[in-house]
Design a protein around this motif. Structure first.
Motif, PDB file in Angstrom:
ATOM      1  N   TYR A 160       0.868  -1.183   0.000  1.00 32.71           N
ATOM      2  CA  TYR A 160       0.000   0.000   0.000  1.00 32.71           C
ATOM      3  C   TYR A 160       0.903   1.230   0.000  1.00 32.71           C
ATOM      4  CZ  TYR A 160      -4.042  -2.930   0.657  1.00 32.71           C
ATOM      5  OH  TYR A 160      -5.021  -3.862   0.466  1.00 32.71           O
ATOM      6  N   VAL A 163      -1.236   4.871   3.730  1.00 32.32           N
ATOM      7  CA  VAL A 163      -2.260   4.402   4.664  1.00 32.32           C
ATOM      8  C   VAL A 163      -2.637   5.586   5.550  1.00 32.32           C
ATOM      9  CG1 VAL A 163      -2.629   3.040   6.753  1.00 32.32           C
ATOM     10  CG2 VAL A 163      -1.733   1.935   4.707  1.00 32.32           C
ATOM     11  N   GLY A 188      -6.360   2.367   2.965  1.00 32.11           N
ATOM     12  CA  GLY A 188      -5.135   2.205   2.201  1.00 32.11           C
ATOM     13  C   GLY A 188      -5.302   2.618   0.751  1.00 32.11           C
ATOM     14  N   ASN A 190      -4.093   1.583  -2.756  1.00 32.94           N
ATOM     15  CA  ASN A 190      -3.426   0.427  -3.357  1.00 32.94           C
ATOM     16  C   ASN A 190      -2.724   0.792  -4.659  1.00 32.94           C
ATOM     17  OD1 ASN A 190      -5.458   0.508  -5.370  1.00 32.94           O
ATOM     18  ND2 ASN A 190      -6.768  -0.850  -4.172  1.00 32.94           N
TER      19      ASN A 190
END
Length: 400
Positions: A160, A163, A188, A190
């Motif tokens: 990730y 976050v 998160g 991605n």
């Protein structure tokens, strides 16, 4: 009377007593139910009661069966149409069921929107004419606990880029007392450029050991690396994450730091103080920011030493964003992403003054999260550029 409007005399209802009035509406309600059941039967057979049936269709009406149905006006007896092949299953009042799935879905939807069990009882009674208890509502929503467990333990991505972390406090009943508990949430970003909620953890206090357990949880679910963690200087977070993800950069929310600083500044000085403070957090480089902080301290230290000290103490974690290009800076110097999300969550839970237990918190939040994140289909702004910058910065850690 015409086809569009009942021609009821103005004094028609004055002729009825209260009991007669209620009886009149009970009959209307029952007649409405009966008409809907007949309509379902016609749809099932493919022809109306007085219409000639298709010669290829051998199924016909086969009388009625009596059934007592609970409504907001009390229990009423209705006639359920039957067919010769016994294949008719009324949707309004299903066979061998106390409640239709439609009503269960309505309960879940209302619960997810933050309504209390008492409010749901009233709404279901008003919409569907069915009496339900708080226990019934709880039983229906209890099936969500398995979904919560599955969601909370689902596999996550390996990497990730960013976050965001924050918490929301709720009042929860525990051992006969009402105490404050915080549900901590993690969003998160991605490698597809979309946001996802990684999990939620309910706890009374923040500590390094608590955060270690949180990050151990997501690591066990497949997260091998996190580049940047953004938070509101949560207690013990930096120590907790460094023990699990030692390469992660922890960026403290600059906007929260500004708000906390201004708490100690009197109203008449706030405009001037803010003008000087902007030179710090809007500086083009860390070196320029350090010089601006020194100038801020020289001018205001005598009056607002505690505000200045908070910047000095948190300086390292406040200034990590200077190490990144402008496009990345914009999404990591503040926790607006998760604050906005939490604000929406509060709209779903604002009617819950006190939760009866931890499970009720998890159920309510899970259903609210599910409703909100269904709309998360777009990538973050300037994702193509941001992604290329992350690849340049973390070429050896990116798994695309």
């Amino acid at each position: 009377m015409n086809d569009d409007k009942l021609n009821i005399p103005p004094d028609f209802f004055k002729k009825f007593s209260k009991e007669e009035f209620n009886s009149f509406f009970d009959k209307l309600f029952k007649e409405g139910v009966q008409q809907m059941l007949q309509g379902e039967m016609e749809e099932h057979l493919g022809y109306s009661k007085y219409q000639k049936k298709d010669k290829d269709n051998q199924n016909t009406r086969n009388g009625i069966s009596k059934k007592n149905v609970k409504t907001s006006r009390g229990s009423i007896s209705v006639d359920i149409p039957r067919d010769r092949e016994a294949t008719f299953e009324p949707r309004l009042i299903p066979k061998h069921k106390r409640m239709s799935e439609e009503i269960e879905d309505a309960i879940l939807s209302l619960y997810a929107k933050g309504m209390s069990t008492a409010d749901i009882e009233e709404q279901i009674g008003g919409i569907y004419g069915v009496e339900i208890s708080a226990t019934t509502v709880s039983n229906v929503t209890a099936r969500m606990l398995e979904a919560v467990k599955t969601w909370q333990s689902r596999p996550l991505d390996q990497v990730y880029f960013i976050v965001w972390m924050d918490g929301i406090s709720f009042k929860v009943r525990q051992n006969g007392k009402v105490i404050n508990k915080t549900i901590y949430l993690m969003i998160g970003l991605n490698n597809q450029g979309t946001k996802e909620v990684l999990g939620m953890w309910l706890h009374e206090t923040e500590s390094a050991s608590f955060w270690m357990s949180v990050f151990t949880d997501i690591k066990a679910r497949g997260v091998e690396d996190i580049f940047i963690v953004c938070s509101d200087n949560l207690t013990g977070l930096t120590d907790g994450i460094s023990s699990i993800y030692p390469q992660a950069v922890t960026q403290v929310c600059v906007v929260h730091q500004i708000r906390n600083s201004l708490k100690y500044v009197v109203w008449k000085d706030k405009k001037a103080f803010m003008a000087d403070l902007k030179q710090v957090y809007q500086a083009p480089t860390r070196q320029a920011a350090e010089m601006a902080l020194q100038e801020l301290a020289q001018k205001w230290q005598h009056k607002y030493g505690y505000a200045i000290k908070s910047w000095v103490n948190n300086w390292d974690n406040l200034t990590h964003f200077f190490d990144f290009p402008l496009e990345i800076r914009k999404v990591i110097y503040t926790t607006n992403v998760i604050e906005s999300f939490n604000s929406t969550l509060r709209k779903y839970t604002r009617n819950r003054l006190v939760f009866p237990n931890d499970e009720a918190v998890y159920k309510a939040l899970y259903m609210a999260i599910d409703n909100i994140t269904r709309k998360w289909t777009q990538t973050v702004r300037n994702w193509g550029l941001i992604m290329s910058q992350f690849i340049n910065l973390y070429a050896d850690r990116c798994r695309m």
